[in-house]
Design a protein around this motif. Structure first.
Motif, mmCIF file in Angstrom:
data_model
loop_
_atom_site.group_PDB
_atom_site.id
_atom_site.type_symbol
_atom_site.label_atom_id
_atom_site.label_comp_id
_atom_site.label_asym_id
_atom_site.label_seq_id
_atom_site.Cartn_x
_atom_site.Cartn_y
_atom_site.Cartn_z
ATOM 1 N N SER A 15 71.291 -10.675 -28.972
ATOM 2 C CA SER A 15 71.768 -12.008 -28.564
ATOM 3 C C SER A 15 73.004 -12.403 -29.358
ATOM 4 C CB SER A 15 70.664 -13.053 -28.755
ATOM 5 O OG SER A 15 69.543 -12.713 -27.968
ATOM 6 N N THR A 38 64.726 -14.357 -28.860
ATOM 7 C CA THR A 38 64.803 -14.422 -27.411
ATOM 8 C C THR A 38 63.399 -14.251 -26.839
ATOM 9 O OG1 THR A 38 66.954 -13.378 -27.591
ATOM 10 C CG2 THR A 38 65.972 -13.464 -25.397
ATOM 11 N N ASP A 58 70.618 -10.845 -21.014
ATOM 12 C CA ASP A 58 70.114 -10.571 -22.363
ATOM 13 C C ASP A 58 68.596 -10.643 -22.334
ATOM 14 O OD1 ASP A 58 70.180 -10.101 -25.121
ATOM 15 O OD2 ASP A 58 70.117 -12.261 -25.558
ATOM 16 N N VAL A 59 67.953 -9.587 -22.844
ATOM 17 C CA VAL A 59 66.494 -9.506 -22.727
ATOM 18 C C VAL A 59 65.842 -9.691 -24.087
ATOM 19 C CG1 VAL A 59 66.736 -7.919 -20.786
ATOM 20 C CG2 VAL A 59 66.341 -7.008 -23.083
HETATM 21 MG MG MG Z 1 67.713 -11.880 -28.565
#
Ligand code: MG
Ligand code: GDP
Length: 632
Positions: A15, A38, A58-59
């Motif tokens: 991230s 995240t 973004d995972v």
């Molecule tokens: Mg992240």
């Protein structure tokens, strides 16, 4: 636009890297920012040096949120793989790589983050070696630091090169957007977001929501925050949908083009080998337990029925819109792979509408057949399996190239079509032998006997030596020119007697009493007429074939016009025969009936087909004129 998904262990700086590159915050939730972790998918984008737009999904890296990771990775064509220089390869690095491999993602870049904290060399070499054994193969590696900004320009140009080399998806491909987010906006209704992998969506397009198949219209369309009239994949899209509540849409549903996808809960698949996990290649193929299935943003439960090495039939708890060739990811929660993570394996869809496995040994035979199929099955593969398919069904399976239909929109496997022709011949011969007086096998009966789904297929199969006449199928006899079935011996004998009578007095048609004595009932007479042994003049009058020509010759000798009484006398017969015979000659245009009831000869009748030539279609089409018998 291009779409790239992140992958890598939790806290390795995925991230932070997206934030550094795009200036946007991928962690959308307050909770994510508070915990510095995240949880759900994040979305951010930038314009690359080439001028192209690049969107990131973004995972989360934490194993508890792997389902969210899969929802983001599912539809993405390329991956930004992140490994931290200080920690190196970790369990979720392995798990995410297994996911990437299982999904069949082929392109990627490795970013070795936190290079300000440790020398990235060792982590880079290790990660590159592991990744080389996955579906990604050799990838470029860039050492970066989100803290200092070192390596970020190099990473951007590596990403630019990566996406520039991605195959361009077909703008005309059928649309399937897996919903990864949905929310309502005051005043404008419900919005669904997702990755458009291929194809084009337009404002005002109608799509259907799976699995309900409820239609929805796109009121408004956005991509990366900008309104658009049309967006072509690969792209991130936000679809503002008319007339549906937010509670109707959820992650895992899909918005698809009607008629272009098969909503199915039963599929046959090829399960990948699992080289990276050191597992037995068919281990999952031998379980009968339930596994978790992922495709796009959808998660489903699938019961696995192994059919043979590497081939299995999956029964899904909830139906999904699928094509043959689709990639699936299967996780077996009961099995733990290396590192203690549930084992992950990829699979490709071979059939979305598999036939039932009824016979003994059908499973093994199916597995043998399917294991020879390519990654993306063709029309020929599917037709070889199904025999007959509608072109629209094949299209809904994701196959648009197909051979010419045999009837209507029906497509046939060439071998199957030939064998249907043979079977039709057997059925017709059997019928003719069992019912020699019948006018042929009704089309519907032939359809049922062959188990065909449409009567038009029977008609299409009725090529010589078969033909259709008055809704029934007949075998055309090539030798002797006789078209009908062979007459039973009893009927032949009676007809011989009748023909002898008529030889002596050609226009003295036998009366009902005579016919009864000879044992000729209506069915026998109809069969003799079809066989060309008798000629029907009216319901009550039969003569020898050619009697019409002979009558015309006699009438030609009369003074024109002539009365019915003159004709009767010249023909040497009674009114019972003369009147129907004259009416018959009127009806076929040999004679003309005048206003005063007298007649003139117009033209001689067409001579009958010579016995040595094959029966012609004209004979058949004339049948309704001369026949009064019901076909049986
Ligand atoms: Mg992240
Ligand atoms: N020193 C340093 N810290 C970093 C770097 N990248 C990320 N971090 C820190 O590592 C932690 C986890 O980063 P995050 O991006 O949330 O990791 P993710 O779980 O992979 O998304 C955060 O505290 C970041 O500030 C880097 O390149 N250098």
């Amino acid at each position: 636009m291009h779409v790239v998904v992140t992958a890598g262990h939790v806290d390795h700086g995925k991230s932070a890297l997206i934030r550094t590159m795009t200036g946007m915050e991928p962690d959308r939730w307050a909770e994510e920012r508070r915990r510095g972790m995240t949880i759900d998918l994040g979305f951010a984008w930038l314009t690359m040096p080439s001028g192209e737009q690049l969107a990131f999904v973004d995972v989360p890296g934490h194993e508890r949120f792997v389902t969210n990771m899969l929802a983001g990775a599912g539809p993405a064509p390329a991956v930004l793989f992140v490994v931290a220089a200080d920690e190196g390869w970790m369990p979720q690095s392995a798990e995410h790589l297994a996911v990437v491999s299982a999904l069949g993602i082929k392109r990627g870049v490795l970013a070795v983050t936190k290079s300000d904290l440790a020398d990235p060399a060792a982590a880079t070499a290790d990660a590159q070696a592991r990744i080389a054994r996955s579906s990604l193969g050799e990838v470029p590696a860039i050492a970066v630091s989100s803290a200092t900004g070192v390596g970020v320009p190099a990473l951007l140009s590596a990403l630019d090169e990566l996406v520039g080399s991605l195959p361009q998806p077909d703008p005309g491909a059928p649309v399937r957007v897996w919903v990864d987010r949905s929310f309502s906006m005051t005043g404008s209704g419900t919005v669904a977001t997702g990755t458009l992998a291929a194809g084009t969506v337009h404002r005002d397009d109608e799509l259907v929501i799976t699995p309900s198949m409820r239609p929805v219209r796109i009121r408004d369309l956005q991509s990366l925050g900008a309104t658009a009239d049309a967006v072509t994949g690969t792209a991130r899209v936000a679809l503002n949908l008319r007339g549906i509540g937010r509670d109707v849409l959820h992650r895992g549903m899909a918005l698809v083009q009607a008629g272009r996808w098969t909503l199915t809960d039963l599929i046959d698949v090829r399960i990948d080998q699992e080289p990276d996990q050191g597992g037995d290649a068919t281990s999952l193929g031998h379980t009968t337990s339930a596994v978790t299935l992922h495709i796009g943003s959808a998660r489903d439960i699938a019961r696995v029925r192994p059919l043979g090495p590497g081939i299995a039939r999956l029964s899904l708890a909830d139906p999904l819109p699928l094509h043959v060739g689709d990639r699936l990811l299967l996780r077996d929660p009961g099995r733990r792979g290396p590192g203690g993570w549930p084992s992950i394996v990829g699979a490709s869809v071979l059939d979305v509408s598999p036939p039932p496995l009824a016979r003994r040994g059908a499973a093994a035979a199916t597995a043998r057949q399917l294991s020879t199929w390519p990654e993306v099955p063709t029309a020929a593969n599917l037709l070889a399996r199904h025999g007959l398919m509608r072109a629209s069904a094949l299209l809904a399976m994701g196959v648009s190239d197909h051979p010419h239909p045999v009837a209507g929109e029906w497509l046939a496997d060439p071998d199957h079509w030939r064998s249907l022709g043979h079977r039709l011949g057997e059925v017709l011969s059997g019928h003719a032998a069992a019912e020699p007086l019948s006018a042929g096998l009704p089309i519907e009966a032939a359809r049922a006997a062959l188990g065909l789904p449409d009567r038009r297929l029977v008609t299409a199969l009725a090529r010589p030596p078969f033909r259709v006449s008055c809704g029934a199928l007949q075998i055309i006899k090539s030798a002797g020119g006789r078209s009908g079935p062979d007459l039973p011996e009893r009927v032949q004998a009676a007809v011989r007697v009748l023909r002898a009578d008529l030889g002596a007095a050609p226009f003295a048609s036998p009366d009902a009493d005579r016919l009864r004595k000879l044992g000729l009932d209506a069915r026998s007479i109809a069969a003799a007429v079809r066989a060309g042994e008798l000629m029907r003049i009216s319901d009550q009058v039969v003569l020898a074939p050619g009697a019409d020509v002979a009558a015309a010759a006699v009438l030609a000798g009369l003074e024109q016009p002539f009365t019915a009484a003159e004709a009767r006398e010249a023909l040497g017969t009674t009114r019972r025969t003369a009147i129907p015979l004259l009416e018959y000659l009127d009806s076929v245009g040999v004679t003309d009936r005048l206003a005063d009831d007298r007649r003139v000869l117009r033209q001689p009748p067409v001579p009958p087909v010579p016995p040595q030539s094959p029966a012609s279609v004209e004979l058949v089409t004339a049948e309704p004129l001369v026949g009064g018998e019901a076909s049986s």
